[in-house]
Design a protein around this motif. Structure first.
Motif, PDB file in Angstrom:
ATOM      1  N   THR A 171     -15.915  -6.534   2.233  1.00 16.51           N
ATOM      2  CA  THR A 171     -14.602  -6.097   1.764  1.00 16.51           C
ATOM      3  C   THR A 171     -14.250  -6.804   0.463  1.00 16.51           C
ATOM      4  OG1 THR A 171     -13.290  -7.763   2.950  1.00 16.51           O
ATOM      5  CG2 THR A 171     -13.883  -5.758   4.154  1.00 16.51           C
ATOM      6  N   PHE A 172     -13.358  -6.171  -0.307  1.00 15.31           N
ATOM      7  CA  PHE A 172     -12.915  -6.764  -1.568  1.00 15.31           C
ATOM      8  C   PHE A 172     -11.464  -6.372  -1.819  1.00 15.31           C
ATOM      9  CE2 PHE A 172     -14.785  -2.639  -2.614  1.00 15.31           C
ATOM     10  CZ  PHE A 172     -13.814  -2.058  -3.398  1.00 15.31           C
ATOM     11  N   GLY A 173     -10.813  -7.112  -2.714  1.00 10.08           N
ATOM     12  CA  GLY A 173      -9.463  -6.767  -3.130  1.00 10.08           C
ATOM     13  C   GLY A 173      -8.401  -7.718  -2.616  1.00 10.08           C
ATOM     14  N   GLU A 174      -7.238  -7.669  -3.250  1.00 15.02           N
ATOM     15  CA  GLU A 174      -6.111  -8.529  -2.914  1.00 15.02           C
ATOM     16  C   GLU A 174      -4.869  -7.691  -2.629  1.00 15.02           C
ATOM     17  OE1 GLU A 174      -9.193 -10.312  -4.921  1.00 15.02           O
ATOM     18  OE2 GLU A 174      -7.760  -9.085  -6.036  1.00 15.02           O
ATOM     19  N   SER A 175      -3.894  -8.334  -2.005  1.00 15.94           N
ATOM     20  CA  SER A 175      -2.663  -7.662  -1.607  1.00 15.94           C
ATOM     21  C   SER A 175      -1.956  -6.997  -2.778  1.00 15.94           C
ATOM     22  CB  SER A 175      -1.717  -8.658  -0.941  1.00 15.94           C
ATOM     23  OG  SER A 175      -0.478  -8.080  -0.634  1.00 15.94           O
ATOM     24  N   HIS A 176      -1.898  -7.678  -3.939  1.00 11.72           N
ATOM     25  CA  HIS A 176      -1.180  -7.150  -5.093  1.00 11.72           C
ATOM     26  C   HIS A 176      -2.104  -6.829  -6.256  1.00 11.72           C
ATOM     27  CE1 HIS A 176       3.212  -8.120  -4.005  1.00 11.72           C
ATOM     28  NE2 HIS A 176       2.477  -8.219  -2.920  1.00 11.72           N
ATOM     29  N   GLY A 177      -3.385  -6.657  -5.973  1.00 12.36           N
ATOM     30  CA  GLY A 177      -4.319  -6.223  -7.002  1.00 12.36           C
ATOM     31  C   GLY A 177      -4.261  -4.722  -7.182  1.00 12.36           C
ATOM     32  N   THR A 183      -0.340   0.858  -4.427  1.00 10.39           N
ATOM     33  CA  THR A 183       0.615   1.623  -5.229  1.00 10.39           C
ATOM     34  C   THR A 183       2.044   1.094  -5.136  1.00 10.39           C
ATOM     35  OG1 THR A 183       1.000   3.180  -3.399  1.00 10.39           O
ATOM     36  CG2 THR A 183      -0.749   3.737  -4.972  1.00 10.39           C
ATOM     37  N   ASP A 184       2.326   0.150  -4.211  1.00  9.22           N
ATOM     38  CA  ASP A 184       3.720  -0.269  -4.000  1.00  9.22           C
ATOM     39  C   ASP A 184       3.856  -1.785  -3.993  1.00  9.22           C
ATOM     40  OD1 ASP A 184       6.452   0.111  -3.549  1.00  9.22           O
ATOM     41  OD2 ASP A 184       6.204   0.046  -1.372  1.00  9.22           O
ATOM     42  N   GLN A 185       3.146  -2.459  -4.908  1.00  9.54           N
ATOM     43  CA  GLN A 185       3.273  -3.913  -5.005  1.00  9.54           C
ATOM     44  C   GLN A 185       4.625  -4.283  -5.616  1.00  9.54           C
ATOM     45  OE1 GLN A 185       0.998  -1.910  -6.557  1.00  9.54           O
ATOM     46  NE2 GLN A 185      -0.873  -3.047  -7.017  1.00  9.54           N
ATOM     47  N   ARG A 186       5.238  -5.351  -5.107  1.00 12.35           N
ATOM     48  CA  ARG A 186       6.444  -5.903  -5.739  1.00 12.35           C
ATOM     49  C   ARG A 186       6.234  -7.406  -5.901  1.00 12.35           C
ATOM     50  NH1 ARG A 186      11.378  -3.140  -2.605  1.00 12.35           N
ATOM     51  NH2 ARG A 186      11.528  -5.266  -1.801  1.00 12.35           N
ATOM     52  N   SER A 187       5.443  -7.750  -6.889  1.00 12.14           N
ATOM     53  CA  SER A 187       5.037  -9.144  -7.075  1.00 12.14           C
ATOM     54  C   SER A 187       6.215 -10.063  -7.361  1.00 12.14           C
ATOM     55  CB  SER A 187       4.000  -9.245  -8.198  1.00 12.14           C
ATOM     56  OG  SER A 187       2.855  -8.475  -7.893  1.00 12.14           O
ATOM     57  N   ARG A 227      -4.381 -20.193  -6.622  1.00 13.44           N
ATOM     58  CA  ARG A 227      -3.803 -19.457  -5.495  1.00 13.44           C
ATOM     59  C   ARG A 227      -3.060 -18.236  -6.001  1.00 13.44           C
ATOM     60  NH1 ARG A 227       1.419 -19.664  -2.755  1.00 13.44           N
ATOM     61  NH2 ARG A 227       2.094 -21.377  -4.123  1.00 13.44           N
ATOM     62  N   ASP A 228      -3.403 -17.086  -5.473  1.00  9.46           N
ATOM     63  CA  ASP A 228      -2.657 -15.862  -5.770  1.00  9.46           C
ATOM     64  C   ASP A 228      -1.475 -15.827  -4.812  1.00  9.46           C
ATOM     65  OD1 ASP A 228      -1.658 -13.352  -6.216  1.00  9.46           O
ATOM     66  OD2 ASP A 228      -3.588 -12.310  -6.091  1.00  9.46           O
ATOM     67  N   TYR A 229      -0.311 -16.225  -5.304  1.00  3.88           N
ATOM     68  CA  TYR A 229       0.883 -16.316  -4.458  1.00  3.88           C
ATOM     69  C   TYR A 229       1.515 -14.955  -4.192  1.00  3.88           C
ATOM     70  CZ  TYR A 229       3.172 -15.896  -9.002  1.00  3.88           C
ATOM     71  OH  TYR A 229       3.543 -15.448 -10.244  1.00  3.88           O
ATOM     72  N   ARG A 230       1.062 -13.912  -4.869  1.00  4.37           N
ATOM     73  CA  ARG A 230       1.657 -12.575  -4.713  1.00  4.37           C
ATOM     74  C   ARG A 230       1.200 -11.946  -3.398  1.00  4.37           C
ATOM     75  NH1 ARG A 230      -1.096  -9.690  -9.440  1.00  4.37           N
ATOM     76  NH2 ARG A 230      -2.804 -10.671  -8.272  1.00  4.37           N
ATOM     77  N   GLY A 231       1.969 -12.193  -2.356  1.00  7.49           N
ATOM     78  CA  GLY A 231       1.624 -11.627  -1.061  1.00  7.49           C
ATOM     79  C   GLY A 231       0.473 -12.313  -0.366  1.00  7.49           C
ATOM     80  N   SER A 264      -3.987 -12.118   2.576  1.00  3.71           N
ATOM     81  CA  SER A 264      -3.021 -11.164   3.108  1.00  3.71           C
ATOM     82  C   SER A 264      -3.657 -10.242   4.141  1.00  3.71           C
ATOM     83  CB  SER A 264      -2.450 -10.312   1.969  1.00  3.71           C
ATOM     84  OG  SER A 264      -1.695  -9.235   2.476  1.00  3.71           O
ATOM     85  N   ALA A 265      -2.855  -9.834   5.131  1.00  3.94           N
ATOM     86  CA  ALA A 265      -3.324  -8.859   6.122  1.00  3.94           C
ATOM     87  C   ALA A 265      -3.570  -7.493   5.501  1.00  3.94           C
ATOM     88  CB  ALA A 265      -2.309  -8.738   7.257  1.00  3.94           C
ATOM     89  N   ARG A 266      -3.177  -7.314   4.251  1.00  3.81           N
ATOM     90  CA  ARG A 266      -3.476  -6.059   3.550  1.00  3.81           C
ATOM     91  C   ARG A 266      -4.983  -5.820   3.485  1.00  3.81           C
ATOM     92  NH1 ARG A 266      -2.478  -1.540   2.347  1.00  3.81           N
ATOM     93  NH2 ARG A 266      -2.737  -0.566   0.325  1.00  3.81           N
TER      94      ARG A 266
END
Length: 364
Positions: free
Chosen positions: A14-20, A94-98, A124-128, A133-135
Motif C-alpha cells: 500500500t502507498f499514500g497518506e491521509s492528506h496526499g 478529494t476532501d482533505q482539510r489540512s 511528521r506529516d501532521y495533516r491527519g 492515518s486509518a485512511r
C-alpha cells in the motif's frame, strides 16, 4: 519507510497518506484468468468509506477506485480478467482539510503515533496523521476485494460485537441484520442501544473503542504450515497491522484460559464425506496452525480514536509542557469502519495461504 508489503505469494503493497493526492496499492501474485471489475472492488470500498452516517467522520470521500494495470479484456476472455501481472489500484483523495491540523503541527496527540513517527523518521506529516492515518485502510479493502476471488467457495463476513462495555447478545445473532444498521451489528437490539450510547459520546467530543469479529466460511482444510507459517499466526499479524488494533484472538481466544480440557476440546464424529464433523469450534477453525475445515473465526479490539475535543496534557516537539485539543472530522468509534477492513485482511491471509498450500502440496 519500509515494511509496506504484506503476504508471500499473494502480496499487497500500500502507498499514500491521509492528506496526499491519492492512496492505493499494488497486488502481486494474483492468479490469471479471474474475472475482476472496478465495480466489484467499489462495492467493498463503499462499505468502508467515511461520511455515511453521523456516527463516522464527516469527511466526504467517494473512494472511487481505478484499476491501472493487471487486467485485460477482449472477445476471447468473456469479460475483464486478471493477467497474473501486478494489479495497481488508485484511490484519489478529494476532501482533505489540512488547515484543521495546523494547531497540532508542533504538539503531539496523546495516544496517537505523532511522537513515535517523529522520533523514528525525524519528520511528521501532521495533516491527519499522514501514513499512520486509518485512511490507509481503504487500500487494504480494495486489495481484499481481489483476495476474496482467489479462494474458491469462501465467504468472509464481519460484525461489530462490542462497543465500549456494551456487548451483543449472541442469541440474537443475525447476519442479515448487519447491513441494516450503521454499526455492522448482527443484533438489532444492541444496535438500537449503541445508537443512543454513541450519540452521547459523539456530542461530548469523545470517542470509544470496539471489538470486531470476522468469520470465514468455506475455508478448505489444510491451509497454513508449522512452525513459523501458521495460519492463525498470520491472521494475528494481519489484524494487528490495522490502525488502532490493540488485541487479537482466534476462536475462544482469551476465554480459553477459563476452560477445562474437556470443555475446550472440539470433539469430532465421523461423516460420510468432507472430513470429520466437529461438535464445537473453540479452536476457531485452526489446529496446529493449519485450517481444519471449520469456519475461521478471528476477533480484534480497536482502541478509542485518539483525536478528541477534550483537552489533554502533552508536550511540544521541542519539549515544553502544553495541552492539546484536536479539531477536525474524526470517528467517535473507529471500530465501525474497521469491520470491512478486518474482512479484507482475513481474505488476504487466506488467499496467500491458499496459493502457498497449492504451491507446496499441489492440492486445492
Amino acid at each position: 519507510m519500509s515494511h509496506n508489503t504484506f503476504g508471500h505469494l499473494f502480496r499487497i503493497t500500500t502507498f499514500g497518506e491521509s492528506h496526499g493526492a491519492a492512496l492505493g496499492c499494488v497486488v502481486d501474485g494474483c492468479p490469471p484468468g479471474i474475472a475482476l471489475t472496478a465495480e466489484e472492488i467499489q462495492a467493498d470500498l463503499d462499505r468502508r468509506k467515511p461520511g455515511q452516517s453521523k456516527y463516522t467522520t464527516q469527511r466526504r470521500e467517494a473512494d472511487e477506485v481505478e484499476i491501472l494495470s493487471g487486467v485485460f479484456e477482449d472477445d476471447r476472455t468473456g469479460g475483464q480478467v486478471t493477467t497474473g501481472t501486478p494489479i495497481a489500484l488508485l484511490i484519489r483523495n478529494t476532501d482533505q482539510r489540512s488547515k484543521d491540523y495546523s494547531e497540532i503541527r508542533d504538539r503531539y496527540r496523546p495516544g496517537h503515533a505523532d511522537f513515535t513517527y517523529d522520533t523514528k523518521y525525524g519528520v511528521r506529516d501532521y495533516r491527519g496523521g499522514g501514513r499512520s492515518s486509518a485512511r490507509e485502510t481503504a487500500a487494504r479493502v480494495a486489495a481484499g476485494a481481489i483476495a476474496r476471488k482467489v479462494v474458491p467457495g469462501i465467504t468472509v463476513r464481519g460484525a461489530l460485537v462490542q462497543m465500549g462495555p456494551h456487548k451483543i447478545d449472541r442469541g440474537n445473532w443475525d447476519w442479515d441484520e448487519v447491513p441494516r444498521n450503521p454499526f455492522f451489528c448482527p443484533d438489532a437490539k444492541a444496535a438500537a442501544l449503541w445508537a443512543d450510547y454513541l450519540d452521547g459520546i459523539r456530542k461530548a467530543g469523545s470517542s470509544i473503542g470496539a471489538v470486531i469479529e470476522v468469520v470465514a466460511d468455506g475455508v478448505p482444510a489444510g491451509l497454513g504450515a508449522p512452525v513459523y507459517g501458521k495460519l492463525d499466526q498470520d491472521i494475528a499479524s494481519a489484524m494487528m497491522s490495522i490502525n488502532a488494533v490493540k488485541g487479537v484472538e482466534i476462536g475462544a481466544g482469551m476465554a480459553s484460559a477459563e476452560l477445562t480440557g474437556e470443555e475446550n476440546a472440539d470433539e469430532m464424529r465421523s461423516r460420510n464425506e468432507g472430513g470429520p464433523h466437529f461438535l464445537s469450534n473453540h479452536a476457531g477453525g485452526i489446529l496446529g496452525g493449519i485450517s481444519s475445515g471449520q469456519p475461521v473465526v478471528a476477533r480484534f479490539a480497536v482502541k478509542p480514536t485518539s483525536s478528541i475535543l477534550t483537552p489533554r496534557r502533552t508536550v511540544t516537539a521541542t519539549g515544553e509542557d502544553t495541552e492539546i485539543v484536536t479539531k477536525g472530522r474524526h470517528d467517535p468509534c473507529v471500530g465501525i469502519r474497521a469491520v470491512p477492513v478486518g474482512e479484507a485482511m482475513l481474505a488476504i491471509v487466506l488467499a496467500d495461504h491458499y496459493l502457498r498450500h497449492r504451491g507446496q502440496t499441489g492440492r486445492v
